[in-house]
Design a protein around this motif. Structure first.
Motif, PDB file in Angstrom:
ATOM      1  N   LEU A   1      -5.577   5.047   9.232  1.00  0.00           N
ATOM      2  CA  LEU A   1      -5.366   5.007  10.678  1.00  0.00           C
ATOM      3  C   LEU A   1      -5.969   6.225  11.379  1.00  0.00           C
ATOM      4  CD1 LEU A   1      -1.720   3.636  10.816  1.00  0.00           C
ATOM      5  CD2 LEU A   1      -3.834   2.444  11.447  1.00  0.00           C
ATOM      6  N   ARG A   2      -5.925   7.380  10.720  1.00  0.00           N
ATOM      7  CA  ARG A   2      -6.491   8.590  11.341  1.00  0.00           C
ATOM      8  C   ARG A   2      -8.006   8.628  11.244  1.00  0.00           C
ATOM      9  NH1 ARG A   2      -2.933  11.273   8.204  1.00  0.00           N
ATOM     10  NH2 ARG A   2      -4.551  12.539   7.338  1.00  0.00           N
ATOM     11  N   MET A   3      -8.561   8.207  10.106  1.00  0.00           N
ATOM     12  CA  MET A   3     -10.004   8.343   9.860  1.00  0.00           C
ATOM     13  C   MET A   3     -10.787   7.049  10.102  1.00  0.00           C
ATOM     14  SD  MET A   3     -10.065  11.366   9.148  1.00  0.00           S
ATOM     15  CE  MET A   3     -10.194  12.699   8.032  1.00  0.00           C
ATOM     16  N   ASP A   4     -10.079   5.942  10.280  1.00  0.00           N
ATOM     17  CA  ASP A   4     -10.680   4.635  10.489  1.00  0.00           C
ATOM     18  C   ASP A   4     -11.499   4.185   9.276  1.00  0.00           C
ATOM     19  OD1 ASP A   4     -10.876   2.356  12.023  1.00  0.00           O
ATOM     20  OD2 ASP A   4     -12.776   2.964  12.940  1.00  0.00           O
ATOM     21  N   ARG A   5     -11.078   4.619   8.106  1.00  0.00           N
ATOM     22  CA  ARG A   5     -11.713   4.197   6.846  1.00  0.00           C
ATOM     23  C   ARG A   5     -10.777   4.558   5.692  1.00  0.00           C
ATOM     24  NH1 ARG A   5     -13.612   8.599   4.116  1.00  0.00           N
ATOM     25  NH2 ARG A   5     -13.822  10.501   5.342  1.00  0.00           N
TER      26      ARG A   5
ATOM     27  N   ARG B   1       0.846  -1.203   0.000  1.00  0.00           N
ATOM     28  CA  ARG B   1       0.000   0.000   0.000  1.00  0.00           C
ATOM     29  C   ARG B   1       0.874   1.243   0.000  1.00  0.00           C
ATOM     30  NH1 ARG B   1      -5.577  -1.574   0.350  1.00  0.00           N
ATOM     31  NH2 ARG B   1      -5.704  -3.388   1.648  1.00  0.00           N
ATOM     32  N   LEU B   2       0.297   2.360  -0.392  1.00  0.00           N
ATOM     33  CA  LEU B   2       0.965   3.650  -0.269  1.00  0.00           C
ATOM     34  C   LEU B   2       0.849   4.102   1.183  1.00  0.00           C
ATOM     35  CD1 LEU B   2      -0.381   5.300  -3.526  1.00  0.00           C
ATOM     36  CD2 LEU B   2       1.963   4.562  -3.079  1.00  0.00           C
ATOM     37  N   ALA B   3       1.965   4.559   1.751  1.00  0.00           N
ATOM     38  CA  ALA B   3       2.012   4.897   3.177  1.00  0.00           C
ATOM     39  C   ALA B   3       1.024   6.001   3.540  1.00  0.00           C
ATOM     40  CB  ALA B   3       3.435   5.294   3.561  1.00  0.00           C
ATOM     41  N   HIS B   4       0.850   6.994   2.664  1.00  0.00           N
ATOM     42  CA  HIS B   4      -0.070   8.078   3.010  1.00  0.00           C
ATOM     43  C   HIS B   4      -1.522   7.600   3.058  1.00  0.00           C
ATOM     44  CE1 HIS B   4      -0.013   8.302  -1.422  1.00  0.00           C
ATOM     45  NE2 HIS B   4      -1.228   8.823  -1.317  1.00  0.00           N
ATOM     46  N   ARG B   5      -1.857   6.569   2.285  1.00  0.00           N
ATOM     47  CA  ARG B   5      -3.211   6.024   2.338  1.00  0.00           C
ATOM     48  C   ARG B   5      -3.434   5.245   3.636  1.00  0.00           C
ATOM     49  NH1 ARG B   5      -6.346   6.119  -2.198  1.00  0.00           N
ATOM     50  NH2 ARG B   5      -7.374   4.178  -1.643  1.00  0.00           N
ATOM     51  N   VAL B   6      -2.398   4.520   4.085  1.00  0.00           N
ATOM     52  CA  VAL B   6      -2.494   3.804   5.362  1.00  0.00           C
ATOM     53  C   VAL B   6      -2.640   4.814   6.500  1.00  0.00           C
ATOM     54  CG1 VAL B   6      -1.295   2.276   6.974  1.00  0.00           C
ATOM     55  CG2 VAL B   6      -1.215   1.804   4.516  1.00  0.00           C
TER      56      VAL B   6
ATOM     57  N   VAL C   1      -5.833  14.396   2.629  1.00  0.00           N
ATOM     58  CA  VAL C   1      -7.290  14.411   2.710  1.00  0.00           C
ATOM     59  C   VAL C   1      -7.825  13.692   1.483  1.00  0.00           C
ATOM     60  CG1 VAL C   1      -7.417  16.556   4.036  1.00  0.00           C
ATOM     61  CG2 VAL C   1      -7.453  16.647   1.544  1.00  0.00           C
ATOM     62  N   GLU C   2      -9.095  13.338   1.513  1.00  0.00           N
ATOM     63  CA  GLU C   2      -9.669  12.709   0.328  1.00  0.00           C
ATOM     64  C   GLU C   2     -10.282  13.773  -0.573  1.00  0.00           C
ATOM     65  OE1 GLU C   2     -12.620   9.869   1.449  1.00  0.00           O
ATOM     66  OE2 GLU C   2     -13.792  11.332   2.547  1.00  0.00           O
ATOM     67  N   GLY C   3     -10.271  13.498  -1.849  1.00  0.00           N
ATOM     68  CA  GLY C   3     -10.846  14.423  -2.812  1.00  0.00           C
ATOM     69  C   GLY C   3     -10.980  13.754  -4.164  1.00  0.00           C
ATOM     70  N   THR C   4     -11.557  14.470  -5.090  1.00  0.00           N
ATOM     71  CA  THR C   4     -11.726  13.925  -6.431  1.00  0.00           C
ATOM     72  C   THR C   4     -10.433  14.067  -7.214  1.00  0.00           C
ATOM     73  OG1 THR C   4     -12.443  16.026  -7.352  1.00  0.00           O
ATOM     74  CG2 THR C   4     -14.156  14.589  -6.426  1.00  0.00           C
ATOM     75  N   SER C   5     -10.379  13.373  -8.315  1.00  0.00           N
ATOM     76  CA  SER C   5      -9.206  13.445  -9.187  1.00  0.00           C
ATOM     77  C   SER C   5      -9.013  14.868  -9.723  1.00  0.00           C
ATOM     78  CB  SER C   5      -9.365  12.461 -10.348  1.00  0.00           C
ATOM     79  OG  SER C   5      -8.259  12.512 -11.187  1.00  0.00           O
ATOM     80  N   SER C   6     -10.101  15.538 -10.060  1.00  0.00           N
ATOM     81  CA  SER C   6      -9.988  16.905 -10.598  1.00  0.00           C
ATOM     82  C   SER C   6      -9.478  17.873  -9.523  1.00  0.00           C
ATOM     83  CB  SER C   6     -11.312  17.387 -11.178  1.00  0.00           C
ATOM     84  OG  SER C   6     -12.312  17.360 -10.198  1.00  0.00           O
ATOM     85  N   GLU C   7      -9.893  17.678  -8.258  1.00  0.00           N
ATOM     86  CA  GLU C   7      -9.372  18.518  -7.175  1.00  0.00           C
ATOM     87  C   GLU C   7      -7.871  18.292  -6.981  1.00  0.00           C
ATOM     88  OE1 GLU C   7     -13.130  18.926  -4.110  1.00  0.00           O
ATOM     89  OE2 GLU C   7     -11.938  17.086  -4.070  1.00  0.00           O
ATOM     90  N   ASN C   8      -7.469  17.026  -7.095  1.00  0.00           N
ATOM     91  CA  ASN C   8      -6.057  16.696  -6.946  1.00  0.00           C
ATOM     92  C   ASN C   8      -5.230  17.340  -8.061  1.00  0.00           C
ATOM     93  OD1 ASN C   8      -3.909  15.499  -5.629  1.00  0.00           O
ATOM     94  ND2 ASN C   8      -4.190  13.514  -6.609  1.00  0.00           N
ATOM     95  N   GLU C   9      -5.727  17.281  -9.274  1.00  0.00           N
ATOM     96  CA  GLU C   9      -5.022  17.897 -10.412  1.00  0.00           C
ATOM     97  C   GLU C   9      -4.961  19.416 -10.245  1.00  0.00           C
ATOM     98  OE1 GLU C   9      -3.270  16.474 -12.849  1.00  0.00           O
ATOM     99  OE2 GLU C   9      -3.698  14.600 -11.819  1.00  0.00           O
TER     100      GLU C   9
END
Length: 158
Positions: free
Chosen positions: A87-91, A78-83, A113-121
């Motif tokens: 761990l922080r959000m429990d999802r 897994r990618l460490a930032h996703r883990v 944080v989570e976001g859409t692909s367009s927000e990430n771009e």
């Protein structure tokens, strides 16, 4: 004749050597203590692989080709930032969403944080625009930063 039992508290196995059972003897050989070391939970073990870097918290393990930290979680790479997000959000990030680095540093696991692909771009484009518009940040600075980063990655012992 009664069989001798291990002398370590709460261990009822038969003695192998030095008054300890096989398991306690192996712990003593490996750790210097027959009672062994306390096992860390997967989350505790994960956080020991990070370090503070200014306002960020960076992954201390080897990065992948794009600079993201990699680890194993539940037996899967897994990618460490996703883990860290999990761990922080429990999802995990929701369906159709991805992880966004607010600090624009792939190795950081804190500002995610989570976001859409367009927000990430849009975040990526804004970060490039910001670096280009900074009058104190020249092309030579960018070349030097890239050279320093390559040197760090090349000389780091993982």
């Amino acid at each position: 004749m009664a069989e001798r039992m291990c002398s370590v508290d709460d261990c009822d196995r038969p003695v192998l050597a030095r008054g300890w059972c096989s398991r306690c003897y192996q712990r003593w050989r490996a750790h210097g203590d027959p009672a062994g070391l306390p096992r860390l939970s997967p989350a505790e073990r994960f956080w020991t692989r990070t370090f503070a870097n200014g306002a960020c918290r960076d992954w201390d393990g080897p990065p992948d080709a794009k600079g993201y930290g990699r680890t194993y979680w539940d037996g899967h790479p897994r990618l460490a930032h996703r883990v860290a997000f999990f761990l922080r959000m429990d999802r995990w990030p929701g369906p159709g969403l991805e992880s966004r680095h607010l600090c624009n540093r792939p190795i950081c696991i804190l500002h995610v944080v989570e976001g859409t692909s367009s927000e990430n771009e849009a975040d990526k484009r804004a970060a490039i625009r910001e670096a280009v518009q900074d009058p104190t940040y020249s092309f030579d600075d960018m070349k030097k930063d890239l050279k320093d980063l390559k040197t760090i990655v090349r000389t780091r012992i993982w």
